[in-house]
Design a protein around this motif. Structure first.
Motif, PDB file in Angstrom:
ATOM      1  N   LYS A  23       0.710  -1.221   0.001  1.00  0.00           N
ATOM      2  CA  LYS A  23       0.025   0.291   0.082  1.00  0.00           C
ATOM      3  C   LYS A  23       0.922   1.394  -0.049  1.00  0.00           C
ATOM      4  O   LYS A  23       0.314   2.403   0.081  1.00  0.00           O
ATOM      5  N   ARG A 138     -16.596 -12.355   2.568  1.00  0.00           N
ATOM      6  CA  ARG A 138     -17.657 -11.511   2.218  1.00  0.00           C
ATOM      7  C   ARG A 138     -18.839 -11.884   1.266  1.00  0.00           C
ATOM      8  O   ARG A 138     -20.134 -11.437   1.547  1.00  0.00           O
ATOM      9  N   ASP A 310      -6.121  -3.717   4.253  1.00  0.00           N
ATOM     10  CA  ASP A 310      -7.082  -2.613   3.574  1.00  0.00           C
ATOM     11  C   ASP A 310      -8.259  -2.195   4.748  1.00  0.00           C
ATOM     12  O   ASP A 310      -8.655  -1.108   4.550  1.00  0.00           O
ATOM     13  N   HIS A 311      -8.429  -2.943   5.465  1.00  0.00           N
ATOM     14  CA  HIS A 311      -9.241  -2.512   6.410  1.00  0.00           C
ATOM     15  C   HIS A 311      -8.583  -1.586   7.327  1.00  0.00           C
ATOM     16  O   HIS A 311      -9.468  -0.752   7.928  1.00  0.00           O
ATOM     17  N   ALA A 313      -6.631   0.554   6.562  1.00  0.00           N
ATOM     18  CA  ALA A 313      -6.853   1.946   5.838  1.00  0.00           C
ATOM     19  C   ALA A 313      -8.361   2.483   5.868  1.00  0.00           C
ATOM     20  O   ALA A 313      -8.323   3.750   6.054  1.00  0.00           O
ATOM     21  N   ASP A 314      -9.339   1.649   5.975  1.00  0.00           N
ATOM     22  CA  ASP A 314     -10.649   2.289   6.052  1.00  0.00           C
ATOM     23  C   ASP A 314     -10.819   2.633   7.558  1.00  0.00           C
ATOM     24  O   ASP A 314     -11.519   3.747   7.728  1.00  0.00           O
ATOM     25  N   LEU A 315     -10.333   1.839   8.300  1.00  0.00           N
ATOM     26  CA  LEU A 315     -10.328   2.335   9.698  1.00  0.00           C
ATOM     27  C   LEU A 315      -9.594   3.664  10.264  1.00  0.00           C
ATOM     28  O   LEU A 315     -10.111   4.538  10.885  1.00  0.00           O
ATOM     29  N   ALA A 317      -9.431   6.305   7.964  1.00  0.00           N
ATOM     30  CA  ALA A 317     -10.378   7.031   7.430  1.00  0.00           C
ATOM     31  C   ALA A 317     -11.463   7.361   8.135  1.00  0.00           C
ATOM     32  O   ALA A 317     -12.033   8.447   8.016  1.00  0.00           O
ATOM     33  N   ASP A 318     -12.047   6.112   8.560  1.00  0.00           N
ATOM     34  CA  ASP A 318     -13.329   6.268   9.648  1.00  0.00           C
ATOM     35  C   ASP A 318     -13.202   5.331  10.773  1.00  0.00           C
ATOM     36  O   ASP A 318     -13.655   4.045  10.581  1.00  0.00           O
ATOM     37  N   GLN A 321     -16.312   3.105  12.303  1.00  0.00           N
ATOM     38  CA  GLN A 321     -17.294   2.014  11.674  1.00  0.00           C
ATOM     39  C   GLN A 321     -17.041   0.855  12.623  1.00  0.00           C
ATOM     40  O   GLN A 321     -16.004   0.652  13.141  1.00  0.00           O
ATOM     41  N   SER A 323     -16.084  -2.901  13.263  1.00  0.00           N
ATOM     42  CA  SER A 323     -14.954  -3.929  12.628  1.00  0.00           C
ATOM     43  C   SER A 323     -15.117  -5.389  13.119  1.00  0.00           C
ATOM     44  O   SER A 323     -15.274  -5.457  14.271  1.00  0.00           O
TER      45      SER A 323
END
Length: 363
Positions: A23, A138, A310-311, A313-315, A317-318, A321, A323
C-alpha cells in the motif's frame, strides 16, 4: 503517508510488512533479537517476496525512539502482546494497534488495563483474525443477508492443521518446545494457535443475528512430555444468546489441513473454506433442488493479509465504523478459550463471563 511500526520479525511480521508496503506505507520492523532482523533481511522476506525491500527500516527494540506512528502491529508471542501494546499506546499514542491472534494467554492478564488505556488514549485496538476479512467471507455474508438457506439451524467450524507448516516457516525452531506453541498457558496449542475456528464461528453467529457465545462444553487432548504442555486437539459444543448450538474443532495433527465452516439452514447450507485448492479459497452453497453452487477465489499466501491491511486503511479514514476484528471480538474469542479450558478440566458446561469486562461488552 501512513507510518507503521511492526514488532516481531518472524513469519507474521514479514507477511504484514509486505502487505503494508504493497500500500506504499512506511514500515519500521523491530525485534529484540538482532539475528531475527538479519534473517528477515537476508532470508525470509526475499525468499517469500522475491527481494528485500530496502525501504523497510529494521530496528532493535532497545534502540526504538518514542516517535509517533499511525499504526503499531504486534506479531510477538502472545505473552508479550498486551505488555507491548500498553507500552506503545502510552509512549507514542498510535491511532491503531493491531495485535496478532490470539489476543493474549488464557490467563487474560492485563486485559482490563488494556481496555482502559486504549480508551484513555483514544486508540483503536484490533486483533488479527484476518479470515473475517477475506473475499470468501464477504460472499458468505452476502448469501446470509439474502437468506438463501433460510433460518439458521446450526454452524460447524473446524481449523484442523498439522503444525509442521508453522515450523517449516520458522526453521530456526526445532519443535513446539522451542516457542510458545508448546505451552497452552502462553497461548499456544491447538486452541490458541488455531483459534481462527472459534473466531470465525462467532463471526458468522453475529452475522446471522445469533449474538455472543454464552455456553461452552469442551474436551482437550493434552500432551505433556519433554517439558511441554499443550492441547493437540480441542473440541467444543457452544451455544449463543439466541440458543443457536454448534460445534468447533481445532487440532495441530490433521494433514492435509481442513479449514471449513458449514452453516446449515432450514432450506440448504453454505460451506466456507480456506485453501479449498492450493491457490483458492471457496464458498459453496445449496438451496432447495438447485445443484451445489461453488465460487472459487484465486489467491496467494500474501493475499490472506491484504484484506486485513485494507481494513486498517478504512479504519484510519473512518475509525467509528464497525470492525469484525475489534478488540471486543478478539476478547470474546479469548473468553470462549478460557471457558473451554475450564469446561474440559471440570467436565461440565461453563458459562462465558462477559461481566468481568463491562466496558468492552456493555458500554
Amino acid at each position: 503517508m501512513v507510518s507503521v511500526r511492526i514488532f516481531g520479525a518472524g513469519s507474521i511480521g514479514n507477511h504484514l510488512s509486505f502487505a503494508c508496503r504493497q500500500k506504499g506505507w512506511q514500515v519500521e520492523m523491530c525485534d529484540r533479537d538482532k539475528t531475527a532482523l538479519e534473517r528477515t533481511q537476508k532470508d525470509i522476506y526475499p525468499g517469500r517476496y522475491g527481494k528485500w525491500d530496502a525501504d523497510i527500516q529494521l530496528q532493535l527494540v532497545e534502540d526504538l525512539a518514542d516517535e509517533y506512528r499511525d499504526v503499531v502491529i504486534i506479531g510477538t508471542p502472545p505473552e508479550y502482546h498486551i505488555p507491548v501494546a500498553l507500552d506503545q499506546i502510552r509512549r507514542i499514542s498510535p491511532k491503531i494497534v493491531l495485535i496478532e491472534k490470539p489476543l493474549c494467554p488464557p490467563s487474560l492478564d492485563g486485559v482490563g488495563e488494556l481496555l482502559e488505556t486504549a480508551r484513555e488514549h483514544k486508540c483503536l485496538v484490533l486483533v488479527g483474525y484476518n479470515h473475517t476479512l477475506t473475499r470468501n467471507t464477504r460472499v458468505a455474508e452476502q448469501l446470509l443477508a439474502d437468506r438463501v438457506v433460510g433460518e439458521i439451524v446450526t454452524i460447524d467450524a473446524g481449523f484442523r492443521e498439522y503444525w509442521g507448516g508453522i515450523f517449516a516457516a520458522h526453521p530456526w525452531l526445532d519443535g513446539p518446545k522451542d516457542s510458545y506453541l508448546g505451552y497452552l498457558s502462553k497461548g499456544g496449542g491447538a486452541t490458541g494457535e488455531h483459534s481462527h475456528a472459534i473466531n470465525i464461528w462467532q463471526h458468522f453467529a453475529h452475522i446471522t443475528g445469533n449474538g455472543r457465545t454464552t455456553k461452552v462444553a469442551a474436551m482437550h487432548q493434552i500432551i505433556r512430555s519433554d517439558g511441554v504442555e499443550y492441547d493437540q486437539l480441542g473440541q467444543m459444543i457452544v451455544e449463543t444468546e439466541s440458543g443457536l448450538i454448534g460445534n468447533i474443532v481445532q487440532d495441530v495433527v490433521t494433514e492435509p489441513p481442513e479449514k471449513k465452516v458449514k452453516i446449515i439452514g432450514k432450506s440448504g447450507y453454505i460451506e466456507w473454506q480456506v485453501n479449498a485448492t492450493s491457490d483458492c479459497d471457496a464458498v459453496r452453497y445449496k438451496t432447495g433442488d438447485i445443484p451445489v453452487q461453488e465460487q472459487l477465489f484465486k489467491k496467494t499466501r500474501p493475499d490472506d493479509f491484504a484484506g486485513e491491511i485494507d481494513h486498517l486503511a478504512d479504519l484510519l479514514a473512518d475509525p467509528d465504523q464497525d470492525s469484525p476484528i475489534s478488540l471486543t471480538r478478539g476478547l470474546e474469542t479469548m473468553l470462549i478459550i478460557e471457558a473451554a479450558y475450564k469446561s474440559s478440566k471440570e467436565s461440565r458446561f461453563v458459562t462465558v463471563d462477559y461481566s468481568r469486562f463491562p466496558f468492552a461488552f456493555f458500554s
